[in-house]
Design an enzyme around this catalytic site. Structure first.
Site, PDB file in Angstrom:
ATOM      1  CB  SER A  35      -0.960  -0.070   1.238  1.00 41.94           C
ATOM      2  OG  SER A  35      -0.065  -0.121   2.526  1.00 41.94           O
ATOM      3  CE  LYS A  36       3.472   2.199   5.023  1.00 39.43           C
ATOM      4  NZ  LYS A  36       2.778   3.263   5.911  1.00 39.43           N
ATOM      5  CG  ASP A  37       3.836   0.594  -4.465  1.00 40.04           C
ATOM      6  OD1 ASP A  37       5.015   0.461  -3.876  1.00 40.04           O
ATOM      7  OD2 ASP A  37       3.723  -0.219  -5.493  1.00 40.04           O
TER       8      ASP A  37
END
Length: 346
Positions: A47-49
């Site tokens: 999710s950090k993208d």
């Protein structure tokens, strides 16, 4: 004749629009309907993208980043990988201060993506000069032309999820979501997603998942920071020994804590039952769902969305290693080594 090729220009165009997948076998004994938002489908497998691309592109838009800039960040691994990936495409140097609690797999991946990595001791206070927070600040002061993402105290962290994860979940459930269960570390994912969902329907219940050894649950309940809550734990990317300003505690209805051991086993169970090879925090969020179900949280018409933040490949030397699990004392009469033995044919 025009040459029409259906292709993306680069991997950054693949960020977001991750699938919502119904949970079947692992949820068979639970009350309600359960769906996983599988963030490993992002190109950087987490999710950090979303926040890496959003924060960096906002910095470009404001003229803060130039072609000679260096991007610096504090990370338990996933944000660092995403920043390194975005930096490669956009042509920036990348320096990462990483907690020693991060798996060797994550650290090796960061180096493979061209980042300069500083591994800092995990079990020191946040204001210790050796902590990854303070090391990142020092590097930012030393490296000319650098910017410090500072995800723990950057409002754009939650904003990225308000603009992407929240609308995606609302649309994928056609507005029928009743509960969101998500881990809270920096708090960006749960805060941004929750803010969007609460604006659509304030009755949606938002439940944050915290670790034993972290201060978040008690702070949410009392608004007091209690250092006595802090002690070492193993889960990466979950819980904190400080209060991140990127967490909006007002949009979170309650927190529930999970143990290192049960979260590890539940992650392995997800892989074996649902065919999703997920990370440690995915096990934590599913373990929280099990505990909430035992407490009677859900009804038969509940539509519960859980966020699975990353991919299991980042934990091969940890939760998917029988030796590591054995070393932690995680195998006992209740939980024995579950994977099939390897048979060598001579």
């Amino acid at each position: 004749m025009e040459n029409k090729i259906n292709a993306y220009n680069n991997v950054l165009e693949l960020i977001g629009n991750t699938p919502l997948v119904k949970l079947n076998k692992i949820a068979s004994g639970l009350t309600g309907n359960f769906y996983a938002k599988v963030e490993a489908f992002n190109p950087g497998h987490s999710s950090k993208d979303r926040i890496a691309a959003y924060i960096i592109e906002e910095a470009e838009r404001k003229g803060i980043l130039t072609k000679d800039s260096t991007i610096i960040e504090t990370t338990s691994g996933n944000t660092g990988f995403s920043i390194a990936m975005v930096s490669i495409i956009k042509g920036y140097e990348c320096i990462l201060a990483v907690s020693s609690k991060s798996s060797k797999d994550k650290i090796d991946m960061l180096r493979s993506m061209g980042a300069k990595v500083y591994v800092c001791p995990a079990h020191v206070s946040a204001d210790d000069p050796r902590s990854y927070y303070e090391v990142a600040k020092r590097l930012h002061n030393e490296v000319k032309g650098s910017i410090y993402i500072n995800q723990y105290f950057n409002e754009l962290n939650a904003e990225a999820h308000y603009r992407s994860t929240g609308p995606e979940i609302w649309n994928q459930t056609n507005g029928n979501i009743t509960h969101l269960v998500a881990c809270s570390g920096t708090g960006g994912t749960i805060s941004g997603t929750a803010r969007f969902l609460k604006e659509k329907n304030p009755n949606i219940k938002i439940i944050g998942v915290d670790a034993f050894g972290s201060v978040l649950k008690k702070y949410h309940e009392t608004r007091e920071f209690d250092s006595n809550e802090i002690y070492p734990y193993r889960i990466e990317g979950l819980g904190k020994n400080l209060i991140p300003s990127s967490t909006n505690f007002d949009v979170i209805d309650e927190f529930i804590k999970v143990t290192d051991e049960e979260s590890a086993h539940t992650a392995r169970e997800i892989s074996r039952t649902e065919g999703m090879f997920v990370g440690y925090t995915s096990g934590a969020v599913m373990q929280a769902v099990k505990q909430l179900d035992e407490n009677g949280e859900f009804g038969k018409d509940s539509n519960v969305v859980v966020i699975f933040p990353d991919h299991g490949s980042r934990y091969m030397s940890k939760i998917y290693s029988d030796q590591w699990m054995e070393d932690q004392g995680f195998f006992d009469t209740k939980h024995e080594s579950e994977p099939q033995e390897i048979q060598y044919v001579k």
